[in-house]
Design a protein around this motif. Structure first.
Motif, PDB file in Angstrom:
ATOM      1  N   PRO A  43      14.943 -35.068   3.978  1.00  0.00           N
ATOM      2  CA  PRO A  43      13.632 -34.476   3.718  1.00  0.00           C
ATOM      3  C   PRO A  43      12.822 -35.234   2.681  1.00  0.00           C
ATOM      4  O   PRO A  43      11.604 -35.425   2.841  1.00  0.00           O
ATOM      5  CB  PRO A  43      13.983 -33.072   3.227  1.00  0.00           C
ATOM      6  N   GLU A  97      17.777 -31.345   8.559  1.00  0.00           N
ATOM      7  CA  GLU A  97      17.188 -30.880   7.311  1.00  0.00           C
ATOM      8  C   GLU A  97      15.739 -31.327   7.167  1.00  0.00           C
ATOM      9  O   GLU A  97      14.924 -30.632   6.561  1.00  0.00           O
ATOM     10  CB  GLU A  97      18.007 -31.378   6.121  1.00  0.00           C
ATOM     11  N   TYR A  99      13.526 -31.539   9.557  1.00  0.00           N
ATOM     12  CA  TYR A  99      12.740 -30.556  10.308  1.00  0.00           C
ATOM     13  C   TYR A  99      12.615 -29.249   9.531  1.00  0.00           C
ATOM     14  O   TYR A  99      11.514 -28.695   9.394  1.00  0.00           O
ATOM     15  CB  TYR A  99      13.391 -30.293  11.666  1.00  0.00           C
ATOM     16  N   ARG A 100      13.732 -28.764   8.998  1.00  0.00           N
ATOM     17  CA  ARG A 100      13.723 -27.463   8.318  1.00  0.00           C
ATOM     18  C   ARG A 100      12.791 -27.475   7.103  1.00  0.00           C
ATOM     19  O   ARG A 100      11.971 -26.563   6.918  1.00  0.00           O
ATOM     20  CB  ARG A 100      15.139 -27.092   7.879  1.00  0.00           C
ATOM     21  N   VAL A 101      12.923 -28.504   6.275  1.00  0.00           N
ATOM     22  CA  VAL A 101      12.147 -28.547   5.033  1.00  0.00           C
ATOM     23  C   VAL A 101      10.671 -28.814   5.307  1.00  0.00           C
ATOM     24  O   VAL A 101       9.794 -28.160   4.719  1.00  0.00           O
ATOM     25  CB  VAL A 101      12.732 -29.609   4.080  1.00  0.00           C
ATOM     26  N   MET A 103       8.986 -28.145   8.040  1.00  0.00           N
ATOM     27  CA  MET A 103       8.412 -26.957   8.665  1.00  0.00           C
ATOM     28  C   MET A 103       8.158 -25.879   7.610  1.00  0.00           C
ATOM     29  O   MET A 103       7.111 -25.207   7.618  1.00  0.00           O
ATOM     30  CB  MET A 103       9.347 -26.444   9.757  1.00  0.00           C
ATOM     31  N   GLN A 104       9.081 -25.745   6.681  1.00  0.00           N
ATOM     32  CA  GLN A 104       8.936 -24.767   5.592  1.00  0.00           C
ATOM     33  C   GLN A 104       7.711 -25.067   4.733  1.00  0.00           C
ATOM     34  O   GLN A 104       7.040 -24.161   4.250  1.00  0.00           O
ATOM     35  CB  GLN A 104      10.198 -24.786   4.734  1.00  0.00           C
ATOM     36  N   HIS A 105       7.413 -26.349   4.555  1.00  0.00           N
ATOM     37  CA  HIS A 105       6.266 -26.760   3.754  1.00  0.00           C
ATOM     38  C   HIS A 105       4.968 -26.842   4.563  1.00  0.00           C
ATOM     39  O   HIS A 105       3.933 -27.235   4.027  1.00  0.00           O
ATOM     40  CB  HIS A 105       6.534 -28.128   3.112  1.00  0.00           C
ATOM     41  N   GLY A 106       5.029 -26.485   5.832  1.00  0.00           N
ATOM     42  CA  GLY A 106       3.834 -26.556   6.669  1.00  0.00           C
ATOM     43  C   GLY A 106       3.359 -27.969   6.918  1.00  0.00           C
ATOM     44  O   GLY A 106       2.146 -28.203   7.074  1.00  0.00           O
TER      45      GLY A 106
END
Length: 218
Positions: A43, A97, A99-101, A103-106
């Protein structure tokens, strides 16, 4: 041998160029070269390293700066693969990770892809399969190449470092040749080489001073 600041920069060890025309350090004389080293399952590489490299590309490519991206793998070998790098380059899709982070941050499109394209050449580091056998000499060599004052440490600290490095080396499925040759500490990492092919700068993590380093070499 490990690359040293102030000495000739070794060529990148590349398994495949996945974007742009194949090149290397010895082909980029008369250019200041920034090599941005990243992992696809990292990330921080997409939050800090790659955006900084893209900004330097946009600001300085007309002034003789060449930016090269090098994907490597020193962990998560099931995710930091050539196939996932090619997926990133061809579709903008990130994984794990990253993708996850993001996506979480927009910071991704609704379909999970990057909202931008990486504009410079990108290659995959050369990975060599390990046999799992780690000797004392290998452990000490690995440490000394990265921590020249290792022998000045106290006994307890030295033994703990030896233990951790041995565990790390034994856990590695592959050795990433460029990552190891430049003695990088992790990703994102930035390598800067001057117009004469001399290694001038190596950094790890978020680096606010990279822009100034590039300007000083132009």
């Amino acid at each position: 041998m490990v690359a040293r600041i102030g000495e000739k920069a070794p060529n990148l060890k590349v398994s495949k160029w996945v974007q742009g025309l194949p090149t290397n350090i010895d082909r980029e004389r008369d250019h200041v070269v920034l090599v941005e080293v990243f992992q696809v399952n990292c990330p921080g590489c997409f939050l800090y390293g790659l955006p900084t490299a893209i900004e330097i590309y946009r600001k300085y490519s007309k002034d003789g700066v060449r930016v090269l991206g090098l994907a490597t793998a020193f962990e998560d070998f099931d995710k930091n693969t050539l196939e996932n790098l090619e997926l990133l380059v061809s579709t903008g899709r990130v994984i794990g990770e990253t993708y996850r982070v993001l996506m979480q941050h927009g910071m991704l499109n609704p379909d999970g892809t990057l909202p931008y394209k990486i504009p410079f050449p990108i290659a995959m580091d050369m990975l060599v399969k390990n046999n799992g056998h780690v000797t004392d000499e290998m452990v000490i060599k690995y440490i000394e190449e990265r921590i020249p004052d290792f022998h000045m440490y106290g006994d307890a600290r030295r033994l703990l470092l030896i233990k951790r490095v041995r565990e790390y080396l034994e856990s590695k499925e592959y050795t990433p040749l460029t990552f190891e040759e430049y003695a990088l500490q992790g990703t994102p990492s930035s390598i800067v080489i001057d117009r004469d092919g001399i290694l001038r700068y190596v950094s790890f993590g978020y680096d606010e001073g990279l822009d100034n380093v590039i300007e000083s070499l132009l």
